[in-house]
Each structure stands twice: as C-alpha cells, then as structure tokens.
Write an enzyme that holds these catalytic residues in place. Structure first.
Site, PDB file in Angstrom:
ATOM      1  N   CYS A 135      11.665  24.837  43.218  1.00 13.94           N
ATOM      2  CA  CYS A 135      11.886  25.514  41.873  1.00 13.94           C
ATOM      3  C   CYS A 135      10.762  26.149  41.216  1.00 13.94           C
ATOM      4  O   CYS A 135      10.663  27.388  41.011  1.00 13.94           O
ATOM      5  CB  CYS A 135      12.059  24.366  41.028  1.00 13.94           C
ATOM      6  SG  CYS A 135      13.533  23.221  41.299  1.00 13.94           S
ATOM      7  N   HIS A 140       9.815  25.189  34.743  1.00 13.58           N
ATOM      8  CA  HIS A 140       8.907  24.610  35.653  1.00 13.58           C
ATOM      9  C   HIS A 140       7.593  25.117  35.656  1.00 13.58           C
ATOM     10  O   HIS A 140       6.973  25.254  36.690  1.00 13.58           O
ATOM     11  CB  HIS A 140       9.577  24.502  36.911  1.00 13.58           C
ATOM     12  CG  HIS A 140       8.895  23.384  37.527  1.00 13.58           C
ATOM     13  ND1 HIS A 140       9.708  22.502  38.549  1.00 13.58           N
ATOM     14  CD2 HIS A 140       7.835  22.612  37.466  1.00 13.58           C
ATOM     15  CE1 HIS A 140       8.748  21.413  38.944  1.00 13.58           C
ATOM     16  NE2 HIS A 140       7.741  21.710  38.405  1.00 13.58           N
TER      17      HIS A 140
END
Length: 502
Positions: A52, A102
């Site tokens: 991610c 993220h």
C-alpha cells in the site's frame, strides 16, 4: 489551454488480471463497464511496489520507492517530494482527497488543499519491518490467513464503514463543486480501501456471485517446497502453518472479494451520477495501488511480483485520449506525468528525478518501448527485490534468490522460470544489464536497513511519555456551514441550490 477538472478513482488491492480490457464480463460492475467504454484501457499496468504505502507514494510522485524512500507501510513520505497534488495546486487547482492514501509521517496532506476523511491505517512508524531479524513475525500487524478463513457476509465492517464515509464525502464535495463558488479547476481524489481483505461483504453483493464459475484459482495451491524462496517467505510471514485452508475457505474468500468489487462499483456509480447531475465535466482516472494473488498457486494478498499481486487496472477517460485497449506495459508511476500532461503543466524542474512517463501519447496511438520497473523492500523480504517488465518478458532479481525470467505471452501464469534455459540466455543477459544499470542492490539494501533502524528508535522514543499521533484529524468548520448569523439567509439558500431557479 483550459485546464480540465480531474476525478481520480482509486481502489486498494484490485487484481489487474481481472481487467484485460476493462472488467471481465462475469463481474457485476455496470458502472466500471460504462467508464471503460469511454476510456483508454491499459491491459498491462503495474504497481511500482506491491504494497500500500510504497505503491501509493510512487503513484503520487512518479518515483520508485528507492527514490521516495517509502520502502514499506511505515516509512515516512517526505514533504519535499512533489506529488501530482503539488503540481496541480501550484498551477491553480483546488486539490482534495477523500479517503485512503496511507501517508506516514507528520505531513498528512502532501499537496492536497483539503482532506475530507482520516486514513484507515496508522500514520506512525509502528509497522516497520526489521531486516536485522529475518523470519520474525510481528504478529499484531502482519497479515495472516484469518482473512481467508474468516471470509463471509456482514452488514457492516471496519472497511465498509470507512468506504461508506469516503463515498459520502466525495459525493458532497462534488455537489459543492457544482455550485461554482470557486472558479478554479479541481482535482478530486476518491480513494477506497476495498476490495482489500478481509473478504467480508454485504449480502446484496455476496448474492451476486452465488453461481460464479470463478471461485477457485486457475493455478491450484503448490507445495511449500515447490515455491520460489520469496514466495516461501510470504507464506511464513502470513503464518500459514497455523491455518487449515479448505476449498470452501478459498471459494468464500474469492466470492467476498468479487462481491466487494461490486460494492465499489455502486460507490463509483454514485460519484459518476453526481458528476453528471451537476453538469460537470472531468478527466476520469481509475487505478489500484496493487493487486491480490487470490489463492493462485496458494498465495494470497500481495508482496510479490507475480501478475495477480503486481498488475493493476488502469483506465483514463480524457478528450485527448482515444477509447480502446493499450497492451504496452505501463506503471502507476506514470499517473503523475499523465495528469500534468493533460493539465498542460510542465514537470521539467523535477524531470531528472521522475521515473514515470506520460500515458497521453499511448492514448493517441503511439507505442511505449521502455521497460516498467518495480521494487519491493517490505515485510516478507530480507533484502530488496527488483523486477522489469519489458515487452513479453518479466525479469526479477534479489541478491538472496535465483533470478527469474518469465515469458508472459507463452506462460501467463509464470510457472516456467527460463533463467536457466540456454535458449533464452541473450534475453537474460540483456535484462540483467538493464537491472545493473538501474540498481545498486547493495546500496539499496543498506539504505533500507538504515531507514528501518532509525525508525525503530524514533517510534519507541515517541511512545514513551505523552504521545501525540500524526493521524489526520479532519475538521469541519461548523461556523461556515448551513446558516449562521454572519450570513444572509437569502444568499445562503440561493448559492446552495443547484441548479438555481429550476
């Protein structure tokens, strides 16, 4: 040049092999299908890193993890690295994010003027791997196979709650943009966390796949000893020995995953409908950060360069790009230069440090000759791994492992490693030389280890005493919403209505 509005629809862990030319025909995704019909569709798009945070930092900056230094899910994304949000905002755009990106570190905006939600994952250094302890499982945050054995139906979940909020805020923002109170062009990034595991779905979407013929992988699970060394490390990191994965578990996990793609399709449909209802036009880009192996060869989730993990869907709907299929390999690090190209923004000042290339020429019939590069230096690795996709070939290297060479046209499931085949020695030599020119793996390894060691010290220090988290705290300016006494009620009601006077 009139700068176009830009709508970016990003999803998490969506397997690109399900998008050979838009979504495969058995997926229940009418909204993605209608978007695909008007888009340049990239059949062979890859993540810069199959995880991610590294994949997203690369997508936003146009640089590989070795340049961004976002090696894993707990590495800080430095504030001095320009993102597409910086480039567009500098050029006069209103830049806004609803959802996940993220970001790790105290900068939780990275060029976005406004952020509508917090992130679903932590922003600190707590998820830092440690190359000094190969084989260590950090149990409280490492993936395990519980996502597979726990697959099924639920009315709500942590991730559903998050994506419901992401879509709600995105729709509200689009309606507000449609009121025309701000004359600037806008870039709205809507970033969902589905279909990332856990594979838990609402019943209405679960039921769509009751008779699905694709609930088992095309390549069945292989014995542990038949996997390459990195795949074995992934199995170990995922704690596979403590789980008994049955065929029914696999069917339910894949069914939940497909169901959540349909859930996302509904959310995307809401957003596209509001864009149309408010009479706004925009370039639309659809992309994922990385894929999911979905049980192919027994592997789940990501963290490797096999197609299910590394290949992503990528579609661009723009007036200057023709609808249709592009088969040349591309990367999600090409997104930033593509957006700048579409907006007429020069990246010349940072071009020497940007790896990505604009996709606009490919949407106008031109070809891509340069190979696509990928890197991985996070959990389940003990040293950095690198890969090149060049035409039909995929080449992977790690100082700990044998080289791999796959012919993806003849062997799409990557079952035959040709690195030791004399008939392909010239191809191996050429790609090895290309990798040598791009990467100093010894230096790469040393930089990752230094980063990890520093972060472990900082994390433990900041958790001692009073702790102030970096997690983004979305603020609502309540005194500027609805009706307040410094406003004229007539103006408030008139400006808020769309369309006015109809």
């Amino acid at each position: 040049m009139t700068k176009p509005n830009i709508l970016i629809l990003m999803v998490d862990q969506l397997n690109g092999t399900l998008f050979p030319d838009g979504p495969v025909d058995w997926l229940h995704v009418p909204n993605l299908r209608r978007l695909a019909a008007r888009s340049t569709r990239f059949a062979n798009a890859y993540t810069a890193s199959p995880l991610c945070a590294p994949g997203r930092a690369s997508f936003m900056s146009g640089q590989l993890p070795s340049s961004t230094r976002v090696y894993d899910n707990a590495a800080e994304f430095s504030s001095d690295i320009p993102t597409y949000a910086h480039h567009l905002r500098r050029s006069g755009y209103d830049t806004c994010l609803s959802g996940k990106m993220h970001f790790v570190g105290p900068d939780q905006l990275h060029g976005f003027e406004e952020r509508l939600t917090t992130d679903i994952y932590p922003a600190d250094f707590g998820w830092t791997p440690d190359y000094r302890k190969p084989g260590e499982r950090i149990d409280w945050w490492y993936h395990n196979m519980g996502s597979v054995t726990g697959a099924g139906v639920a009315e709500t979940s942590n991730q559903m709650e998050y994506d419901d909020e992401v879509a709600f805020n995105a729709v509200a923002k689009l309606r507000d943009l449609g009121r025309g109170k701000d004359s600037r062009p806008w870039c709205l990034t809507v970033s969902f966390t589905h279909p990332h595991d856990p594979y838990v779905a609402r019943k209405k979407y679960w039921d769509l796949y009751e008779n699905c013929e694709h609930l088992l992988p095309e390549v069945p699970a292989m014995a542990y000893e038949d996997h390459d060394p990195h795949a074995q490390r992934i199995f170990d990191a995922n704690d596979w020995r403590n789980f008994d994965i049955t065929e029914e578990n696999i069917r339910r996990a894949r069914r939940g995953y497909f169901a959540n793609i349909s859930y996302l399709d509904d959310k995307i449909g809401e957003i596209l409908d509001v864009l149309e209802a408010t009479r706004q036009e925009a370039v639309i880009l659809f992309v994922s950060d990385h894929g999911d192996m979905l049980g192919e060869r027994g592997l789940w989730f990501k963290m490797c360069f096999y197609e299910g993990s590394a290949r992503v869907p990528l579609m661009v709907s723009a007036p200057s790009m023709a609808s249709g299929l592009v088969s040349d390999p591309v990367s999600n690090i090409d997104v930033t230069p593509t957006l700048c190209d579409l907006a007429g923004i020069s990246m010349e000042e940072v071009a020497p440090w940007t790896t990505g290339e604009s996709l606009v020429p490919l949407g106008q019939g031109k070809r891509r000759e340069s190979p696509v590069a990928m890197e991985y230096a996070a959990e389940a690795s003990y040293a950095p791994l690198v890969a090149l996709r060049d035409g039909r070939w995929k080449y992977t290297r790690c100082v700990l492992d044998p080289e791999q060479l796959f012919d993806l046209e003849a062997d799409p499931h990557e079952l035959t490693n040709l690195a030791g085949d004399p008939a392909h020695a010239d191809t191996l030599t050429r790609l090895r030389a290309e990798a040598d020119a791009r990467w100093d793996l010894g230096r790469f390894d040393a930089e990752v280890r230094q980063s990890q060691a520093r972060r472990w010290v900082v994390y433990e220090a900041l958790r001692n005493g009073n702790y102030y988290p970096w997690d983004f705290q979305p603020l609502q300016k309540a005194s500027e919403r609805f009706m307040r006494n410094h406003m004229d009620l007539n103006t408030v009601e008139d400006v808020a209505r769309f369309p006015r006077g109809e």
